[in-house]
Design a protein around this motif. Structure first.
Motif, mmCIF file in Angstrom:
data_model
loop_
_atom_site.group_PDB
_atom_site.id
_atom_site.type_symbol
_atom_site.label_atom_id
_atom_site.label_comp_id
_atom_site.label_asym_id
_atom_site.label_seq_id
_atom_site.Cartn_x
_atom_site.Cartn_y
_atom_site.Cartn_z
ATOM 1 N N ALA A 1 -6.885 -0.967 9.882
ATOM 2 C CA ALA A 1 -8.247 -1.269 9.441
ATOM 3 C C ALA A 1 -8.460 -0.481 8.159
ATOM 4 O O ALA A 1 -7.715 0.463 7.868
ATOM 5 C CB ALA A 1 -9.256 -0.853 10.504
ATOM 6 N N PRO A 2 -9.449 -0.851 7.354
ATOM 7 C CA PRO A 2 -9.699 -0.086 6.130
ATOM 8 C C PRO A 2 -9.907 1.397 6.445
ATOM 9 O O PRO A 2 -10.643 1.751 7.370
ATOM 10 C CB PRO A 2 -10.978 -0.713 5.575
ATOM 11 N N ASN A 3 -9.237 2.233 5.694
ATOM 12 C CA ASN A 3 -9.312 3.684 5.879
ATOM 13 C C ASN A 3 -10.336 4.237 4.897
ATOM 14 O O ASN A 3 -10.108 4.233 3.689
ATOM 15 C CB ASN A 3 -7.927 4.297 5.644
ATOM 16 N N GLN A 4 -11.459 4.737 5.414
ATOM 17 C CA GLN A 4 -12.517 5.247 4.545
ATOM 18 C C GLN A 4 -12.065 6.464 3.747
ATOM 19 O O GLN A 4 -12.494 6.651 2.612
ATOM 20 C CB GLN A 4 -13.755 5.584 5.363
ATOM 21 N N LYS A 5 -11.184 7.272 4.317
ATOM 22 C CA LYS A 5 -10.699 8.460 3.600
ATOM 23 C C LYS A 5 -9.917 8.071 2.346
ATOM 24 O O LYS A 5 -9.882 8.811 1.377
ATOM 25 C CB LYS A 5 -9.834 9.319 4.511
ATOM 26 N N LEU A 6 -9.272 6.902 2.388
ATOM 27 C CA LEU A 6 -8.523 6.415 1.230
ATOM 28 C C LEU A 6 -9.358 5.458 0.379
ATOM 29 O O LEU A 6 -8.845 4.865 -0.566
ATOM 30 C CB LEU A 6 -7.233 5.716 1.687
ATOM 31 N N ALA A 7 -10.638 5.291 0.741
ATOM 32 C CA ALA A 7 -11.559 4.391 0.025
ATOM 33 C C ALA A 7 -10.976 2.984 -0.092
ATOM 34 O O ALA A 7 -10.979 2.374 -1.151
ATOM 35 C CB ALA A 7 -11.915 4.960 -1.349
ATOM 36 N N GLN A 8 -10.463 2.486 1.037
ATOM 37 C CA GLN A 8 -9.826 1.171 1.024
ATOM 38 C C GLN A 8 -10.846 0.046 1.162
ATOM 39 O O GLN A 8 -11.710 0.074 2.036
ATOM 40 C CB GLN A 8 -8.822 1.057 2.176
ATOM 41 N N LEU B 1 -0.535 4.512 -0.848
ATOM 42 C CA LEU B 1 -0.379 5.715 -0.031
ATOM 43 C C LEU B 1 -0.303 5.417 1.465
ATOM 44 O O LEU B 1 0.326 6.160 2.210
ATOM 45 C CB LEU B 1 -1.548 6.685 -0.279
ATOM 46 N N ASP B 2 -0.937 4.368 1.887
ATOM 47 C CA ASP B 2 -1.006 4.016 3.309
ATOM 48 C C ASP B 2 0.363 3.482 3.762
ATOM 49 O O ASP B 2 0.820 2.439 3.294
ATOM 50 C CB ASP B 2 -2.100 2.970 3.516
ATOM 51 N N SER B 3 0.989 4.167 4.697
ATOM 52 C CA SER B 3 2.352 3.801 5.120
ATOM 53 C C SER B 3 2.392 2.419 5.786
ATOM 54 O O SER B 3 3.372 1.699 5.644
ATOM 55 C CB SER B 3 2.933 4.853 6.055
ATOM 56 N N ILE B 4 1.343 2.041 6.490
ATOM 57 C CA ILE B 4 1.306 0.717 7.119
ATOM 58 C C ILE B 4 1.284 -0.363 6.042
ATOM 59 O O ILE B 4 2.009 -1.350 6.112
ATOM 60 C CB ILE B 4 0.092 0.585 8.067
ATOM 61 N N LEU B 5 0.450 -0.171 5.034
ATOM 62 C CA LEU B 5 0.350 -1.156 3.963
ATOM 63 C C LEU B 5 1.602 -1.190 3.107
ATOM 64 O O LEU B 5 1.961 -2.231 2.565
ATOM 65 C CB LEU B 5 -0.898 -0.908 3.121
ATOM 66 N N CYS B 6 2.299 -0.059 3.003
ATOM 67 C CA CYS B 6 3.585 -0.053 2.279
ATOM 68 C C CYS B 6 4.574 -0.989 2.963
ATOM 69 O O CYS B 6 5.277 -1.744 2.295
ATOM 70 C CB CYS B 6 4.167 1.356 2.222
ATOM 71 N N ARG B 7 4.630 -0.948 4.277
ATOM 72 C CA ARG B 7 5.531 -1.841 5.016
ATOM 73 C C ARG B 7 5.116 -3.289 4.815
ATOM 74 O O ARG B 7 5.948 -4.177 4.686
ATOM 75 C CB ARG B 7 5.515 -1.528 6.507
ATOM 76 N N LEU B 8 3.821 -3.523 4.785
ATOM 77 C CA LEU B 8 3.294 -4.876 4.608
ATOM 78 C C LEU B 8 3.674 -5.437 3.242
ATOM 79 O O LEU B 8 4.039 -6.591 3.125
ATOM 80 C CB LEU B 8 1.768 -4.823 4.754
#
Length: 81
Positions: free
Chosen positions: A17-24, A73-80
């Motif tokens: 889900a969008p990560n608020q800490k990363l301002a996604q 930076l998000d490892s899940i999104l990197c895989r995506l």
């Protein structure tokens, strides 16, 4: 399939889900994505640095016009990606 539906499917499949800490925030407006790329007037020899590539919706459109270096930076999104 709309980008909204595609995003929902990806969120379920990859459990994110969008990560608020990363301002996604995920861009799901196809017309806006096309306008951004069109206004950039990119050439095939251009290289775009995309910070926060996210789900890759903008990245895909950019790749049809130029080369792209994506940072995520998000490892899940990197895989995506």
């Amino acid at each position: 399939m709309s980008l909204f539906s595609e995003l929902n499917n990806l969120m379920v499949k990859y459990r994110f889900a969008p990560n608020q800490k990363l301002a996604q925030y995920f861009m799901i407006n196809e017309q806006l994505i096309k306008q951004i790329v069109e206004h950039a007037k990119l050439q095939p020899k251009d290289i775009v640095l995309e910070i926060g590539s996210g789900t890759g919706f903008l990245t895909s459109e950019l790749l049809s016009h130029c080369k792209v270096v994506g940072i995520e930076l998000d490892s899940i999104l990197c895989r995506l990606l």
